[in-house]
Design an enzyme around this catalytic site. Sequence first.
Site, PDB file in Angstrom:
ATOM      1  N   TYR A   1       0.831  -1.210   0.000  1.00 22.65           N
ATOM      2  CA  TYR A   1       0.000   0.000   0.000  1.00 22.65           C
ATOM      3  C   TYR A   1       0.862   1.255   0.000  1.00 22.65           C
ATOM      4  O   TYR A   1       0.633   2.175  -0.793  1.00 22.65           O
ATOM      5  CB  TYR A   1      -0.922  -0.024   1.222  1.00 22.65           C
ATOM      6  CG  TYR A   1      -1.872   1.150   1.286  1.00 22.65           C
ATOM      7  CD1 TYR A   1      -3.018   1.170   0.501  1.00 22.65           C
ATOM      8  CD2 TYR A   1      -1.622   2.228   2.135  1.00 22.65           C
ATOM      9  CE1 TYR A   1      -3.901   2.247   0.554  1.00 22.65           C
ATOM     10  CE2 TYR A   1      -2.500   3.300   2.202  1.00 22.65           C
ATOM     11  CZ  TYR A   1      -3.631   3.305   1.407  1.00 22.65           C
ATOM     12  OH  TYR A   1      -4.494   4.382   1.456  1.00 22.65           O
TER      13      TYR A   1
ATOM     14  N   LYS B   1       1.106   4.320  -2.977  1.00 22.44           N
ATOM     15  CA  LYS B   1       0.834   5.730  -2.710  1.00 22.44           C
ATOM     16  C   LYS B   1       2.065   6.590  -2.994  1.00 22.44           C
ATOM     17  O   LYS B   1       1.934   7.757  -3.395  1.00 22.44           O
ATOM     18  CB  LYS B   1       0.340   5.915  -1.277  1.00 22.44           C
ATOM     19  CG  LYS B   1      -1.021   5.252  -1.027  1.00 22.44           C
ATOM     20  CD  LYS B   1      -2.075   5.703  -2.035  1.00 22.44           C
ATOM     21  CE  LYS B   1      -3.443   5.112  -1.746  1.00 22.44           C
ATOM     22  NZ  LYS B   1      -4.479   5.570  -2.701  1.00 22.44           N
TER      23      LYS B   1
END
Length: 244
Positions: free
Chosen positions: A149, A153
């Site tokens: 994750y 990002k």
Amino acid sequence: MEIQFNGKRALVTGAGRGIGRSIALKLAECGAKTVALNRSQGDLDSLKKECPSIETCQVDLNDWSTARTAIEALGHFDLLVNSAGVSRVGPFLDVKEEDFDFVFNTNIKALFNVSQAVARSMVKNKSGGAIVHLSSAASKQAIKDHAVYCSTKGAVDSLTSVMALELGPHKIRTNCVNPTATMTAMGLYAWGDPVKSKPLLDRIPLGRFAEVEDVVNAVVWLLSDKASYINGATLPVEGGLLVA
């Protein structure tokens, strides 16, 4: 500070629930002709019932060609919010290929595809425009068990910079909003356990996680003419987490 988008068309991905849904509702409230894009038809039906003025489009963004065709068929947009996002948590050493592909395909590959399709129309029509990506404070600070994750990002932040550089001359602004944990369904999945969330919460000077409204307000401001000279920014919405 009143913000209006009368005469503007807006596309919001991941608009069926969570932050994306709230953004779509807020844009419609502010006068934008809003199109909500989502994978689940049931969520779109619920959104349409709540706000009949919103146009909906059901499509799986992980299917590059189908998604591109669907977006191009929707016509020209002045505003774009890439809110669709997923997460899988677990130790770095345990991450599997399917976990990596699942998160990257939605959080960066699909975002890239949607942005390219919408931006091409903006350039062709010489209309200018504003694009906002939903990134995360996780792009700036390592979080245990969030290797994939956090990586996606970080990629969103980097893409934001390149888009701002290349699209700026066409009067298209690209920015992203970087919230900390927000108590949506995905936020609860990652941080719903108080034992797990307490160490992160203790690092936030304001003493709370983000509310959905905090994120929505930041996105709407960046889309508006009130932020007309903001381009390539990564706007932290994290209560001071990154300075603590």
